[in-house]
Scaffold this active site. Structure first.
Site, PDB file in Angstrom:
ATOM      1  N   LYS A  35      69.469  38.064  28.739  1.00 60.87           N
ATOM      2  CA  LYS A  35      69.153  38.914  29.449  1.00 60.87           C
ATOM      3  C   LYS A  35      67.430  38.966  29.673  1.00 60.87           C
ATOM      4  O   LYS A  35      66.973  38.427  29.307  1.00 60.87           O
ATOM      5  CB  LYS A  35      69.419  40.229  27.623  1.00 60.87           C
ATOM      6  CG  LYS A  35      68.142  40.041  26.923  1.00 60.87           C
ATOM      7  CD  LYS A  35      68.691  41.176  26.487  1.00 60.87           C
ATOM      8  CE  LYS A  35      67.967  41.199  24.591  1.00 60.87           C
ATOM      9  NZ  LYS A  35      68.379  42.100  23.875  1.00 60.87           N
ATOM     10  N   TYR A 268      34.247  44.751  31.953  1.00 64.96           N
ATOM     11  CA  TYR A 268      33.988  46.199  32.314  1.00 64.96           C
ATOM     12  C   TYR A 268      33.553  46.319  30.680  1.00 64.96           C
ATOM     13  O   TYR A 268      34.298  46.284  29.330  1.00 64.96           O
ATOM     14  CB  TYR A 268      35.091  46.800  32.077  1.00 64.96           C
ATOM     15  CG  TYR A 268      35.595  46.429  33.987  1.00 64.96           C
ATOM     16  CD1 TYR A 268      34.858  47.075  34.761  1.00 64.96           C
ATOM     17  CD2 TYR A 268      36.831  45.767  34.687  1.00 64.96           C
ATOM     18  CE1 TYR A 268      34.901  46.980  36.072  1.00 64.96           C
ATOM     19  CE2 TYR A 268      37.204  45.954  35.497  1.00 64.96           C
ATOM     20  CZ  TYR A 268      36.389  46.858  37.096  1.00 64.96           C
ATOM     21  OH  TYR A 268      36.785  46.839  37.709  1.00 64.96           O
TER      22      TYR A 268
END
Length: 386
Positions: A35, A268
């Protein structure tokens, strides 16, 4: 040249992990669960290595179509069954087995016109509380299915919520096994109970009470995450404990190197401040590639990476297209790093060492499933030559 990031699938590792699951399952047959596009690996890429399985299990009709297009003629099981009545027409055309977990699906079958009766697995909700009939309603659902001319064989199925738990007790699978056995004791039909964790941890060695019931492996096990080189009970155990091998490597390269003075920050938000003068490598990989942004948000807890096969860690925040790594451990006993050096985000280094995906997932506060499935479409895939 293309941006230097690539995911690589390792067929030899897939074959090895399948055999490990088969050995743990004893005489039971093995569903290879593919899956979510084979847990992000790609169905077409894993199929040659996993075609030794007894069947494939998945969710989507489109993925079932892809398996049939690869000339797989064996069993395919839809783990969530049909989502609407017309899905049964596709099940008939592709000869799919499917799970039945609610009254509506039985009703759809009763109205379905087919020349070939379907094979189904009736699912019990033994305590997971997602899909399935509760034990008290299970036998009535089984009787309804048995009476339908549209149904050939009815298998019996459940799913464990805590097979990766540390004890065979209330927090584990005992209460669910007891509920399943009590409700299905005299019913015919093939049984499937075990996912990866239950297969490796319980399938061959658990017996119920003094009756020495058959091993939990039953007739089928459903091998999922273990096939793809992740320990199903991480972090309690690692892949070495279960003798599993990584099946995916995500690797990139250094695209810049910065000499960062003590006291200056990286990335950042200035979440990392250099405690000393250090060399920092900039890597072509970021959250737009599927690498988890939360793998490094603080000063001291960056996720592990391999640079030139040497273990080091992230520093500073992961950004959209780049992340930064501490080059100190790499250069302490080796030559200075250069642009183009290999950086392994998880998986196997060309230099030999392995970085298990479970370690990266733990550092990011997630699980290996999510990392595998999250690799972005812009990341090119390759299959190694074994």
């Amino acid at each position: 040249m293309p941006r230097p990031i690539q995911a690589t699938v390792h067929p030899a590792a897939l074959r090895h992990n399948l055999q490990r699951c088969r050995a743990a399952a004893g005489a039971a047959r093995v569903w290879a669960v593919v899956k979510a596009n084979a847990y992000g690996h790609g169905i077409e890429r894993v199929f040659p290595a996993l075609r030794g399985a007894d069947g494939f299990a998945l969710l989507d009709l489109a993925e079932a179509e892809r398996l049939r297009a690869l000339d797989w003629r064996g069993p395919i099981l839809l783990l969530e069954g049909c989502f609407e009545p017309r899905d049964l027409e596709v099940c008939s055309r592709l000869n799919l087995w499917h799970v039945v977990h609610c009254e509506e699906q039985i009703e759809w079958l009763s109205r379905h016109k087919t020349h070939t009766p379907h094979k189904v697995f009736l699912k019990m909700n033994s305590g997971m509380n997602r899909l399935g009939f509760r034990p008290a309603a299970f036998r009535a659902a089984w009787a309804r299915l048995q009476a339908l001319p549209q149904v050939d064989e009815v298998g019996l199925m459940t799913h464990f919520s805590d097979a990766d738990g540390q004890r065979f007790g209330r927090e584990g699978i005992a209460h669910q096994v007891e509920a399943f056995v009590a409700a299905t004791a005299d019913l015919p039909g093939e049984r499937t109970l075990c996912n990866s964790a239950a297969t490796l941890r319980h399938a061959l060695r658990v017996r119920l009470g003094d009756e020495h019931a058959p091993a939990l492996a039953a007739d089928w096990v459903r091998a999922g995450i273990a096939l793809y080189g992740s320990a199903p009970d991480a972090p309690a155990h690692d892949i070495g404990h279960w003798d599993l091998r990584p099946t995916m490597t995500l690797a990139s390269r250094l695209i810049a190197i910065q000499d960062v003075p003590a006291g200056e920050s990286v990335g950042y938000g200035s979440t990392f401040v250099a405690p000393r003068r250090m060399r920092v490598g900039i890597v072509a990989c970021g959250y737009a590639d599927g690498y988890p942004r939360h793998a490094s948000l603080g000063q001291d807890h960056g996720a592990p990476v391999l640079v030139r096969g040497v273990r080091t860690r992230l520093v500073g925040r992961v950004s959209m297209d780049m992340l930064a790594v501490d080059l100190t451990p790499v250069e302490t006993n080796g030559a200075p790093c250069q642009l183009g050096e290999e950086v392994v985000l998880w998986g196997r280094s060309a230099h030999g060492p392995v970085l298990p995906i479970d370690e990266v997932a733990q550092a990011a506060g997630t699980i290996a499933y999510e990392l595998m499935c999250a690799v972005a479409p812009r990341v090119p895939f390759a299959v190694d030559d074994d």
